[in-house]
Design an enzyme around this catalytic site. Structure first.
Site, PDB file in Angstrom:
ATOM      1  N   TYR A  25      30.254-116.660 -50.889  1.00  0.00           N
ATOM      2  CA  TYR A  25      30.954-117.891 -51.232  1.00  0.00           C
ATOM      3  C   TYR A  25      30.055-119.100 -50.999  1.00  0.00           C
ATOM      4  CZ  TYR A  25      34.558-121.547 -51.036  1.00  0.00           C
ATOM      5  OH  TYR A  25      35.292-122.700 -51.237  1.00  0.00           O
ATOM      6  N   GLU A  47      43.574-123.937 -51.296  1.00  0.00           N
ATOM      7  CA  GLU A  47      43.460-124.793 -50.105  1.00  0.00           C
ATOM      8  C   GLU A  47      44.828-124.991 -49.465  1.00  0.00           C
ATOM      9  OE1 GLU A  47      40.862-125.700 -48.595  1.00  0.00           O
ATOM     10  OE2 GLU A  47      39.246-125.519 -50.070  1.00  0.00           O
ATOM     11  N   TRP A  55      39.866-119.473 -43.801  1.00  0.00           N
ATOM     12  CA  TRP A  55      39.448-119.360 -45.203  1.00  0.00           C
ATOM     13  C   TRP A  55      39.073-117.922 -45.535  1.00  0.00           C
ATOM     14  CZ3 TRP A  55      40.491-121.588 -49.412  1.00  0.00           C
ATOM     15  CH2 TRP A  55      39.688-121.426 -50.551  1.00  0.00           C
TER      16      TRP A  55
END
Length: 204
Positions: A25, A47, A55
């Site tokens: 990522y 988000e 995350w």
């Protein structure tokens, strides 16, 4: 140490090398510009689901999120009904939070409603800061900025939910509206949004 240098000489923050998912990522997505409606709606939705979670959890469930939310096509998600909410609440492959699911559906409708006034892309990118910070350490990375506060207010006014200043700032980091790659990271400056002096370059 805040920066870890690999065998090839590439420096990254410690969080980026903490898992294979984070590494991919960081190296390919985080901080790169997203300027299409569907892409922004997906990032905004993820988000929102991340609020209160790591995350890493969202990254691990990302493909399933895409499957059950119709590829984050706002036009499709906007048609979801209570039956779809129940379907999503029963899916262990995503984060089963009714408020976040309902907010995502509502945000799809808000995205559509924005189109006559320039759309989601214009609303978000019109809040691009004139300059980006240059953090040397993780402790120097902020959680909000004046632009994220203003964008949060603008989005709430247009009917969006789960768009507090901190969530919006995380979105801005993810889509290249600020360059919070640490100074020395091999990814700093990769977005092309800011010049070497940290000032925003002309957009368009």
């Amino acid at each position: 140490m805040d920066l870890i240098i690999d065998e090839g000489g590439r420096a990254r923050p410690s969080w980026a090398v903490s898992s294979p998912g984070y590494l991919q990522y960081y190296d390919t997505e985080w901080g790169m510009p997203v300027r299409d409606e569907r892409g922004l709606f997906e990032r905004l939705s993820l988000e929102a689901f991340q609020c209160g979670l790591s995350w890493a959890t969202i990254l691990a469930k990302r493909e399933r999120f895409r499957e059950v939310f119709a590829g984050f096509d706002p036009d499709e998600v906007a048609t979801f009904t209570e039956a779809d909410v129940q379907r999503l609440m029963a899916d262990a492959g995503i984060v089963r939070n009714r408020r976040k699911i309902e907010a995502t559906i509502g945000n799809a409708r808000a995205t559509i409603d924005l189109r006559p006034d320039g759309g989601l892309v214009q609303l978000i990118w019109s809040h691009l800061p004139q300059s980006t910070p240059a953090p040397q350490t993780m402790d120097e990375i902020r959680a909000v900025c004046d632009e994220s506060v203003a964008l949060s207010k603008a989005m709430k006014k247009r009917g969006f939910r789960f768009v507090g200043p901190t969530t919006v700032y995380a979105l801005m980091q993810a889509i290249g509206m600020v360059d919070d790659h640490l100074v020395g990271s091999w990814r700093r400056g990769s977005s092309g949004v800011f010049g070497s002096d940290g000032r925003a370059l002309p957009q368009g």
